[in-house]
Design a protein around this motif. Sequence first.
Motif, PDB file in Angstrom:
ATOM      1  N   THR A  39       1.052  -1.133  -0.158  1.00  0.00           N
ATOM      2  CA  THR A  39       0.027  -0.103   0.225  1.00  0.00           C
ATOM      3  C   THR A  39       1.263   1.376   0.210  1.00  0.00           C
ATOM      4  O   THR A  39      -0.166   2.087  -0.456  1.00  0.00           O
ATOM      5  N   ALA A  40       2.447   1.073  -0.317  1.00  0.00           N
ATOM      6  CA  ALA A  40       3.267   2.144  -0.748  1.00  0.00           C
ATOM      7  C   ALA A  40       2.850   3.313  -1.501  1.00  0.00           C
ATOM      8  O   ALA A  40       2.793   2.640  -2.291  1.00  0.00           O
ATOM      9  N   LEU A  41       2.856   4.266  -1.200  1.00  0.00           N
ATOM     10  CA  LEU A  41       2.733   5.802  -2.133  1.00  0.00           C
ATOM     11  C   LEU A  41       4.211   5.215  -2.818  1.00  0.00           C
ATOM     12  O   LEU A  41       5.360   5.756  -2.118  1.00  0.00           O
ATOM     13  N   LYS A  42       4.355   4.786  -4.440  1.00  0.00           N
ATOM     14  CA  LYS A  42       5.318   4.998  -4.837  1.00  0.00           C
ATOM     15  C   LYS A  42       5.362   4.935  -6.255  1.00  0.00           C
ATOM     16  O   LYS A  42       6.793   6.003  -6.994  1.00  0.00           O
ATOM     17  N   VAL A 124      10.981  12.523 -12.307  1.00  0.00           N
ATOM     18  CA  VAL A 124      11.056  11.621 -13.264  1.00  0.00           C
ATOM     19  C   VAL A 124      10.301  11.836 -14.344  1.00  0.00           C
ATOM     20  O   VAL A 124       8.796  12.149 -14.032  1.00  0.00           O
ATOM     21  N   ASN A 125      10.333  10.417 -15.309  1.00  0.00           N
ATOM     22  CA  ASN A 125       9.111  10.615 -16.240  1.00  0.00           C
ATOM     23  C   ASN A 125       8.753   9.260 -16.710  1.00  0.00           C
ATOM     24  O   ASN A 125       9.582   8.396 -16.183  1.00  0.00           O
ATOM     25  N   SER A 126       8.298   9.264 -17.926  1.00  0.00           N
ATOM     26  CA  SER A 126       8.126   7.503 -18.047  1.00  0.00           C
ATOM     27  C   SER A 126       9.440   7.154 -18.532  1.00  0.00           C
ATOM     28  O   SER A 126       9.574   5.779 -19.031  1.00  0.00           O
ATOM     29  N   HIS A 132       7.420   3.177 -13.839  1.00  0.00           N
ATOM     30  CA  HIS A 132       6.706   1.837 -13.901  1.00  0.00           C
ATOM     31  C   HIS A 132       7.043   0.637 -13.383  1.00  0.00           C
ATOM     32  O   HIS A 132       6.087   0.089 -12.796  1.00  0.00           O
ATOM     33  N   GLU A 133       8.415   0.420 -12.890  1.00  0.00           N
ATOM     34  CA  GLU A 133       8.223  -1.081 -11.844  1.00  0.00           C
ATOM     35  C   GLU A 133       8.112  -0.652 -10.491  1.00  0.00           C
ATOM     36  O   GLU A 133       8.381   0.706  -9.614  1.00  0.00           O
ATOM     37  N   GLU A 134       8.144  -1.066 -10.063  1.00  0.00           N
ATOM     38  CA  GLU A 134       7.655  -0.802  -8.643  1.00  0.00           C
ATOM     39  C   GLU A 134       9.026  -1.246  -7.076  1.00  0.00           C
ATOM     40  O   GLU A 134       9.452  -1.998  -6.874  1.00  0.00           O
ATOM     41  N   GLN A 135       9.653  -0.072  -6.609  1.00  0.00           N
ATOM     42  CA  GLN A 135       9.920  -0.133  -6.409  1.00  0.00           C
ATOM     43  C   GLN A 135      10.908  -0.965  -4.593  1.00  0.00           C
ATOM     44  O   GLN A 135      11.682  -1.267  -4.275  1.00  0.00           O
ATOM     45  N   ASN A 157      -2.918   3.065 -18.478  1.00  0.00           N
ATOM     46  CA  ASN A 157      -1.783   2.628 -18.736  1.00  0.00           C
ATOM     47  C   ASN A 157      -0.793   1.360 -18.147  1.00  0.00           C
ATOM     48  O   ASN A 157      -0.532   0.413 -18.445  1.00  0.00           O
ATOM     49  N   ALA A 158      -1.378   1.612 -16.279  1.00  0.00           N
ATOM     50  CA  ALA A 158      -0.367   1.129 -15.349  1.00  0.00           C
ATOM     51  C   ALA A 158      -0.881  -0.171 -15.262  1.00  0.00           C
ATOM     52  O   ALA A 158      -2.478  -0.588 -15.868  1.00  0.00           O
ATOM     53  N   SER A 159      -0.183  -1.467 -15.155  1.00  0.00           N
ATOM     54  CA  SER A 159      -0.515  -2.636 -15.031  1.00  0.00           C
ATOM     55  C   SER A 159      -1.048  -2.751 -13.746  1.00  0.00           C
ATOM     56  O   SER A 159      -1.463  -4.123 -13.794  1.00  0.00           O
ATOM     57  N   HIS A 160      -0.205  -2.161 -12.551  1.00  0.00           N
ATOM     58  CA  HIS A 160      -1.117  -2.462 -11.452  1.00  0.00           C
ATOM     59  C   HIS A 160      -2.178  -1.449 -11.007  1.00  0.00           C
ATOM     60  O   HIS A 160      -2.581  -0.156 -11.318  1.00  0.00           O
ATOM     61  N   GLY A 161      -3.458  -1.485  -9.949  1.00  0.00           N
ATOM     62  CA  GLY A 161      -4.720  -1.219  -9.523  1.00  0.00           C
ATOM     63  C   GLY A 161      -4.794  -1.337  -8.554  1.00  0.00           C
ATOM     64  O   GLY A 161      -5.700  -1.629  -7.936  1.00  0.00           O
TER      65      GLY A 161
END
Length: 259
Positions: A39-42, A124-126, A132-135, A157-161
């Motif tokens: 649940t962290a803000l990433k 940071v940009n795309s 994109h990656e979950e750090q 467009n994100a793979s997670h939600g």
Amino acid sequence: AILSLDAKNAAIVTKHANLDVAVSECILGALSFNGQRCTALKLIFVQKEIAAEFTAKLSEAVSALKPGLPWEKDVKVTPLPEVNKPPYLKECIDDALAKGASVLNIQGGYTEESFVFPAVVYPVNSEMKLYHEEQFGPIIPVVPFEEIEEPIEYQVNASHGMQVSIFSEDPQEVSRLIDPFVNLVSRVNINCQAQRGPDVFPFTGRKDSAEGTLSVFDALRSFSIRSLVAAKLTESNKELLNTIVRDHDSNFLSTDYIF
């Protein structure tokens, strides 16, 4: 599948946000447990008009966090439990620096063995891994945006939600963000960090974050197979089952109100 819960939760800080609230909640959301929570803000999106002020406040607050071991008083940042995590975080930071970002806070990204001091990375940009990656660690990537459609497009467009945090004091703006995001993530947080509880709330995800709805109650049901004992309604069966219940001969058949 049900408990996957990977995530790249975003925060959206608009020009109508209370910046002190936004900074405080973003730090809690991004760095509690070193950011090692699903649940962290990433990823933090901040509107360009306030980006300089927001990142300055954020960097100052992060630099003031006390590092140390978990049992020491007032410690906010601790060593990481994963051997490969520090090198991966450095890889993410180096990738961002090579593509135009900077580490804004003092000692940001400093590494000693398994300890990594949090880094505020901006802009940071795309094109960057951090977009994109979950750090899953103490890096706070900050993305400047002009139009509110930009963070919405990111989530489309994100793979997670899993979740999103919206920081704004403008009712109409918040309303315009709530409506698309409730169809893209499973929890929209207003002026607060993304979070797990309370347990009476469903814990949900979309896309690759999870399949299904979880709270303590829902989790027990998800992982339980419902069983039953059935008999035809005859006098002999009623007497049989009532005797079993009355004499406590069965752990499963233990309630007599059914009969």
